[in-house]
Design a protein around this motif. Structure first.
Motif, PDB file in Angstrom:
ATOM      1  N   ALA A 124      -2.184   2.519 -14.576  1.00 37.54           N
ATOM      2  CA  ALA A 124      -3.099   3.639 -14.317  1.00 37.54           C
ATOM      3  C   ALA A 124      -2.791   4.347 -12.991  1.00 37.54           C
ATOM      4  O   ALA A 124      -3.385   5.384 -12.688  1.00 37.54           O
ATOM      5  CB  ALA A 124      -4.525   3.125 -14.315  1.00 37.54           C
ATOM      6  N   LEU A 125      -1.896   3.796 -12.199  1.00 39.21           N
ATOM      7  CA  LEU A 125      -1.637   4.401 -10.877  1.00 39.21           C
ATOM      8  C   LEU A 125      -0.731   5.621 -11.025  1.00 39.21           C
ATOM      9  O   LEU A 125       0.347   5.524 -11.619  1.00 39.21           O
ATOM     10  CB  LEU A 125      -0.962   3.382  -9.943  1.00 39.21           C
ATOM     11  CG  LEU A 125      -1.721   2.062  -9.720  1.00 39.21           C
ATOM     12  CD1 LEU A 125      -0.914   1.148  -8.807  1.00 39.21           C
ATOM     13  CD2 LEU A 125      -3.105   2.329  -9.136  1.00 39.21           C
ATOM     14  N   PRO A 126      -1.127   6.767 -10.474  1.00 34.45           N
ATOM     15  CA  PRO A 126      -0.308   7.977 -10.629  1.00 34.45           C
ATOM     16  C   PRO A 126       0.862   8.009  -9.636  1.00 34.45           C
ATOM     17  O   PRO A 126       0.939   8.889  -8.778  1.00 34.45           O
ATOM     18  CB  PRO A 126      -1.323   9.094 -10.349  1.00 34.45           C
ATOM     19  CG  PRO A 126      -2.322   8.468  -9.431  1.00 34.45           C
ATOM     20  CD  PRO A 126      -2.376   7.008  -9.742  1.00 34.45           C
ATOM     21  N   ALA A 127       1.762   7.040  -9.768  1.00 32.07           N
ATOM     22  CA  ALA A 127       2.828   6.897  -8.763  1.00 32.07           C
ATOM     23  C   ALA A 127       3.845   8.035  -8.842  1.00 32.07           C
ATOM     24  O   ALA A 127       4.358   8.347  -9.916  1.00 32.07           O
ATOM     25  CB  ALA A 127       3.530   5.551  -8.950  1.00 32.07           C
ATOM     26  N   GLU A 128       4.126   8.631  -7.686  1.00 32.82           N
ATOM     27  CA  GLU A 128       5.204   9.633  -7.587  1.00 32.82           C
ATOM     28  C   GLU A 128       6.469   8.981  -7.050  1.00 32.82           C
ATOM     29  O   GLU A 128       7.557   9.532  -7.163  1.00 32.82           O
ATOM     30  CB  GLU A 128       4.801  10.746  -6.613  1.00 32.82           C
ATOM     31  CG  GLU A 128       3.781  11.698  -7.181  1.00 32.82           C
ATOM     32  CD  GLU A 128       3.331  12.718  -6.148  1.00 32.82           C
ATOM     33  OE1 GLU A 128       3.799  12.657  -4.982  1.00 32.82           O
ATOM     34  OE2 GLU A 128       2.511  13.564  -6.522  1.00 32.82           O
ATOM     35  N   MET A 129       6.271   7.834  -6.370  1.00 30.52           N
ATOM     36  CA  MET A 129       7.453   7.129  -5.841  1.00 30.52           C
ATOM     37  C   MET A 129       7.185   5.629  -5.950  1.00 30.52           C
ATOM     38  O   MET A 129       6.089   5.155  -5.662  1.00 30.52           O
ATOM     39  CB  MET A 129       7.711   7.516  -4.386  1.00 30.52           C
ATOM     40  CG  MET A 129       8.930   6.829  -3.797  1.00 30.52           C
ATOM     41  SD  MET A 129       9.607   7.653  -2.330  1.00 30.52           S
ATOM     42  CE  MET A 129       8.490   7.092  -1.076  1.00 30.52           C
ATOM     43  N   ILE A 130       8.199   4.893  -6.415  1.00 33.53           N
ATOM     44  CA  ILE A 130       8.125   3.424  -6.424  1.00 33.53           C
ATOM     45  C   ILE A 130       9.220   2.916  -5.506  1.00 33.53           C
ATOM     46  O   ILE A 130      10.387   3.290  -5.646  1.00 33.53           O
ATOM     47  CB  ILE A 130       8.260   2.853  -7.852  1.00 33.53           C
ATOM     48  CG1 ILE A 130       6.996   3.210  -8.655  1.00 33.53           C
ATOM     49  CG2 ILE A 130       8.480   1.342  -7.813  1.00 33.53           C
ATOM     50  CD1 ILE A 130       6.901   2.605 -10.033  1.00 33.53           C
ATOM     51  N   CYS A 131       8.824   2.092  -4.537  1.00 31.87           N
ATOM     52  CA  CYS A 131       9.780   1.568  -3.563  1.00 31.87           C
ATOM     53  C   CYS A 131      10.008   0.085  -3.834  1.00 31.87           C
ATOM     54  O   CYS A 131       9.181  -0.756  -3.461  1.00 31.87           O
ATOM     55  CB  CYS A 131       9.236   1.743  -2.149  1.00 31.87           C
ATOM     56  SG  CYS A 131       9.021   3.470  -1.695  1.00 31.87           S
TER      57      CYS A 131
END
Ligand SMILES: Cc1cc2nc3c(=O)[nH]c(=O)nc-3n(C[C@H](O)[C@H](O)[C@H](O)COP(=O)(O)O)c2cc1C
Ligand SMILES: [Fe+2]
Ligand SMILES: [Fe+2]
Length: 395
Positions: A215-222
């Motif tokens: 559900a997280l609207p992630a724009e970047m995953i590190c």
């Protein structure tokens, strides 16, 4: 590699290791790797992960390019394998005021790695760390991805998720971003290889981990190895989902790998296969290991629902091809029925040794196995058939 700005107030301060070719003994690293670490700047300065101990000084230089060391308030450790936690103790010598945010298991492991007690704050699931200026971080425990200690850290203000090994790749990418990859094909291959090497034994936990971040609207995953993900994030998650979702086989698969110099053990294998093949709900595969393709052995030995290993005794042992096949077993997922059988001449150690190995791997081993002196008699073949049927009776 120097520090690099990735997003508003988020810096990469990790290091590259392009020369690495073997990771954790068991994985190839054809394109090297990176030990990623990140710095979030603001009213509070937050460091996420350390690096492999061999690269500590480079890591410190990178941090100092962004903020002085004494201005760092918190170190977040999402996972504590030494490729990430190897520099924690030395970092604390330079930053004695640091508090480490981590799970309970992570504290235990880091203290056993550093051989000293560490100033840890144990996070609660969903706990928020207030960064001031209406910014915060949220902690999401995600155990067994791939150690019991693991968690994710979510930074809503920048829609950025820090996942440590999850969604990582051993692929040394100097731009630190998936938009900079030159050899996309090689990256895709390594992304899949990394999943197989690290996460394949933990498929149910991968699905749980995905549910936590879906559900997280992630724009970047590190992640902690390879480039950060900024495009096709949903596709990357879908690949993990696809690779982790169990495929329900129509038939239960019984695998009978064996070796046989003079054909006596082979006769036993054939008797077992014959008895099992009369059951239409079973798919049975016999394989002579001497001439088998290693990839096919690995695939079958891990996908079977029951395992029957056949080996003669050669010089008081089972031949090395047997041990090679058993070494390919994914030992995390082995609670399935198994047995062993074989022909022998005078001492017959192979079967009990295979039993010990399979029990050590946590298979549900049936009885003591079946040993036959030289050429199996009709009675021996009948015993073999009954033993094979006993093994699959619990399926
Ligand atoms: C080189 C060699 C070494 C052997 N060493 C042993 C041994 O240590 N103990 C034993 O019980 N049998 C030993 N044997 C005998 C075999 O286990 C026996 O011949 C068996 O029936 C072979 O079965 P297979 O036709 O399935 O290979 C040995 C055989 C060979 C050829
Ligand atoms: Fe790890
Ligand atoms: Fe790692």
């Amino acid at each position: 590699m120097s520090a690099m700005k990735l997003k508003n107030g988020i810096y990469s301060v990790g290091v590259l290791n392009p020369a690495l070719r073997v990771f954790d003994i068991v994985m190839e690293a054809k394109y090297g790797t990176s030990y990623n670490a990140f710095l979030i700047t603001g009213e509070k300065n937050i460091l996420i992960e350390t690096v492999h101990a061999d690269f500590f000084e480079e890591y410190i230089k990178n941090i100092e390019q962004v903020v002085p060391l004494d201005k760092i308030d918190v170190l977040i450790m999402n996972h504590t394998e030494p490729d990430h936690s190897g520099s924690v103790a030395r970092l604390l010598e330079r930053c004695p005021k640091l508090t480490i945010y981590c799970t309970m298991a992570a504290k235990k492991y880091m203290e056993a790695i550093a051989n000293e007690s560490l100033p840890c704050h144990i996070i609660k699931p969903g706990e928020i760390l207030d960064l001031g200026n209406q910014r915060e971080l949220q902690f999401i425990p995600a155990p067994l991805l791939h150690w019991p200690d693991s968690m994710f850290t979510w930074y809503p203000a920048e829609k950025t998720l820090f996942t440590c090994d999850f969604l990582g790749t051993h692929y040394c990418e100097p731009t630190m971003l998936d938009t900079g990859i030159h050899d996309q094909k090689a990256y895709e291959e390594q992304f899949a290889y990394y999943f197989k090497g690290i996460f394949r034994p933990f498929k149910p936990y991968v699905l749980k981990g995905l549910a936590l971040i879906d559900a997280l609207p992630a724009e970047m995953i590190c992640p902690s190895h390879g480039p950060c993900l900024t495009k096709n994030i949903e596709h990357r998650k879908e690949l993990y989902r696809l690779w982790s979702t169990p495929k329900i086989p129509e038939k239960k698969f019984v695998f009978i790998p064996y070796v046989s110099a003079y054909g006596y053990t082979k006769k036993l294998a054939e008797a077992a296969a014959e008895a099992l093949s009369s059951n239409p709900s079973l798919e049975v595969s016999m394989m002579d290991l001497v001439h088998a393709d290693a990839f096919e052995v690995a695939s079958k030995i891990n996908s079977c629902q029951a395992l029957l290993v056949g080996s003669d005794t050669i010089n008081r042992d089972a031949p090395s091809v047997i041990w090679k096949a058993l070494a390919m077993i994914d030992a995390i997922n082995t609670r399935k029925p198994a047995g062993a059988f074989g022909s022998f001449g005078w001492s017959g150690e192979a079967v009990p040794m295979i039993k010990a190995r399979l029990e050590g791997l946590k298979f549900k081993f049936q009885g003591d196995g079946l040993r036959v002196n030289f050429m199996p008699t009709e009675e021996d073949l009948l015993s073999m058939k009954n033993y094979a049927l006993q093994i699959v009776s619990s399926l």
